[in-house]
Structures are given as C-alpha cells and as structure tokens.
Design a protein around this motif. Structure first.
Motif, PDB file in Angstrom:
ATOM      1  N   THR A   4      12.769  46.996 119.807  1.00  0.00           N
ATOM      2  CA  THR A   4      14.219  47.185 119.824  1.00  0.00           C
ATOM      3  C   THR A   4      14.923  45.917 120.251  1.00  0.00           C
ATOM      4  OG1 THR A   4      13.911  49.521 120.332  1.00  0.00           O
ATOM      5  CG2 THR A   4      16.077  48.570 120.780  1.00  0.00           C
ATOM      6  N   ARG A   5      14.411  45.233 121.266  1.00  0.00           N
ATOM      7  CA  ARG A   5      15.035  44.001 121.735  1.00  0.00           C
ATOM      8  C   ARG A   5      15.018  42.940 120.650  1.00  0.00           C
ATOM      9  NH1 ARG A   5      12.165  45.322 126.498  1.00  0.00           N
ATOM     10  NH2 ARG A   5      10.532  43.816 126.002  1.00  0.00           N
ATOM     11  N   GLU A   7      14.795  43.431 117.354  1.00  0.00           N
ATOM     12  CA  GLU A   7      15.717  43.846 116.285  1.00  0.00           C
ATOM     13  C   GLU A   7      17.161  43.565 116.680  1.00  0.00           C
ATOM     14  OE1 GLU A   7      14.732  47.918 116.014  1.00  0.00           O
ATOM     15  OE2 GLU A   7      12.652  47.497 115.485  1.00  0.00           O
ATOM     16  N   ASN A   8      17.505  43.900 117.935  1.00  0.00           N
ATOM     17  CA  ASN A   8      18.874  43.692 118.395  1.00  0.00           C
ATOM     18  C   ASN A   8      19.233  42.213 118.425  1.00  0.00           C
ATOM     19  OD1 ASN A   8      19.290  46.419 118.702  1.00  0.00           O
ATOM     20  ND2 ASN A   8      18.844  46.437 120.887  1.00  0.00           N
ATOM     21  N   ARG A  11      19.652  41.068 114.813  1.00  0.00           N
ATOM     22  CA  ARG A  11      20.879  41.632 114.251  1.00  0.00           C
ATOM     23  C   ARG A  11      22.106  40.940 114.820  1.00  0.00           C
ATOM     24  NH1 ARG A  11      19.856  46.397 115.330  1.00  0.00           N
ATOM     25  NH2 ARG A  11      19.090  47.100 113.312  1.00  0.00           N
ATOM     26  N   SER A  12      22.120  40.711 116.138  1.00  0.00           N
ATOM     27  CA  SER A  12      23.269  40.061 116.768  1.00  0.00           C
ATOM     28  C   SER A  12      23.471  38.650 116.242  1.00  0.00           C
ATOM     29  CB  SER A  12      23.088  40.030 118.291  1.00  0.00           C
ATOM     30  OG  SER A  12      23.055  41.338 118.829  1.00  0.00           O
ATOM     31  N   ASN A 100      21.773  51.470 108.030  1.00  0.00           N
ATOM     32  CA  ASN A 100      22.333  50.416 108.858  1.00  0.00           C
ATOM     33  C   ASN A 100      23.531  49.800 108.166  1.00  0.00           C
ATOM     34  OD1 ASN A 100      22.796  48.323 110.649  1.00  0.00           O
ATOM     35  ND2 ASN A 100      21.276  47.009 109.683  1.00  0.00           N
ATOM     36  N   THR A 102      25.837  47.831 109.862  1.00  0.00           N
ATOM     37  CA  THR A 102      26.439  46.787 110.674  1.00  0.00           C
ATOM     38  C   THR A 102      26.325  45.412 110.033  1.00  0.00           C
ATOM     39  OG1 THR A 102      24.392  46.423 111.919  1.00  0.00           O
ATOM     40  CG2 THR A 102      25.942  48.079 112.765  1.00  0.00           C
TER      41      THR A 102
END
Length: 212
Positions: A4-5, A7-8, A11-12, A100, A102
């Motif tokens: 998750t970290r 991916e985040n 993505r960010s 998704n 975003t």
C-alpha cells in the motif's frame, strides 16, 4: 502494508507529475527532483526483485525475520505477505484497476512513455552512453525504463505492447538485448512475467519473438 505504501507513493508522484496546468513533459522538465524520486522507487523495485530471483534464500531470511518480530511482539510493526517488499505485479496492478479514477490515463501514459523514451535514447546513443560513469548508472537507466514500461502496461487499457502504444517496445527490448545478458536477463524476465498484455492478440509476433 509495504504494498500500500509503495502504491500510494507511486500514485502521489504520478499525480504530481501529471496535474494541470502543465503537460507531463513540462512537469518532467520543471520538477526534476520529483521525477528522480519516482525513478528511484522504480530502480529499487526492480533491483530488489532481481535480487530475490538470484538469491532464493532471501525469502527464508524474511520468513525468519517475521517469526522473530512475531515472537518479540514489537508494537506498531507489522510484516505481512511473503516478503516486506511484495512482488512487482502485486505492487503495481492496483494502479491499473478500472475502478481507480484518481490518475488521468492519458496524462499518466504520456508521462511514462516520455520517461521510457528518454531512458531508451540515453542507452542507445553513444554520446549519452559515454557519460555513464559506472555500471550502476547504466543499470539504473535500464531499470527505470523497464519499470515505466511495466507500469504503463498495467495502467493503460490496451497496454504497452499494442501498435497504438506510445512506447517504442521494439527499441526498448533491443537496447536491453544489446547489453550483457548478466545485466539484463532479470529485466527481460520482468517484461515477460510481470506485464499484463504481452500475450494479447494486439501484441505483434515480432515483439513476442524478441522476448523469447
């Protein structure tokens, strides 16, 4: 979780490199520090996966580490899954999830294809290659190129191998195969086994042959 970290973080960074009012190429020119950070994540991701492939005992080391953490009951530290750093496809597949919303697909793929093109040109142009001061710099460029290809293939609906792809896949594969096999076999395997669309009907026989 580590997945998750990662991916985040990806993505960010992609959101920052594709947000209005600038085009992705303008972002890459204006915000080189962000682009470098994004490249560093891809470099680490590919290098760690290569390390696991060549040193299977690493998985046993992580299993021992998880058991030790569990026994000692260290607060606020959780180690889950098969490894602290999950497999490449597991980390990046959620970025291409159809649910998704975003990430703007067109801008995202423009950014990724531009990065792939820059890496390919640097690798295949003698003038630029001569500026690489050591083998690690060369590996960094190859890993980033492969990383953005895989990410593009997971994000774009038809992937990186189709004729409509913005990435010159033949050129990218060729430049990898022109390097010593000891440096690139793991990267070629990453293209073979962690992409989504290699075996699609839209992938040319020539590209499949190049990866055989």
């Amino acid at each position: 979780m580590a997945a998750t970290r990662t991916e985040n973080a990806l993505r960010s960074l992609l959101e920052a490199l594709t947000s209005p009012p600038y085009a992705p190429t303008q972002h890459l020119e204006r915000e080189q520090a962000l682009a470098k950070q994004f490249a560093e994540i891809l470099h680490f991701t590919l290098s760690f996966d290569e390390l696991k492939m060549t040193h299977p005992a690493i998985q046993n080391d992580f299993s021992y580490y998880r058991r030790t953490i569990s026994r000692n009951r260290i607060n606020n530290l959780q180690v889950r899954g098969q490894c602290c750093v999950p497999p490449l496809a597991q980390r990046w597949s959620p970025l291409g999830d159809s649910q998704n919303k975003t990430l703007p697909i067109e801008d995202t793929t423009d950014c990724l294809s531009t990065m792939a093109c820059v890496c390919r040109v640097m690798l295949e142009t003698p003038e630029y290659r001569s500026r690489f001061t050591n083998t690690e710099t060369l590996l960094f460029c190859m890993r980033v190129m492969v990383g953005v290809i895989i990410l593009y293939d997971h994000v774009h609906p038809v992937g990186a191998f189709a004729k409509t792809s913005k990435i010159d896949m033949k050129g990218c594969i060729k430049v990898l195969k022109d390097q010593p096999s000891t440096s690139t076999e793991g990267l070629l395997n990453a293209l073979r086994y962690t992409t989504r669309h290699l075996n699609d009907d839209t992938t040319s026989k020539q590209i499949r042959a190049l990866l055989q």
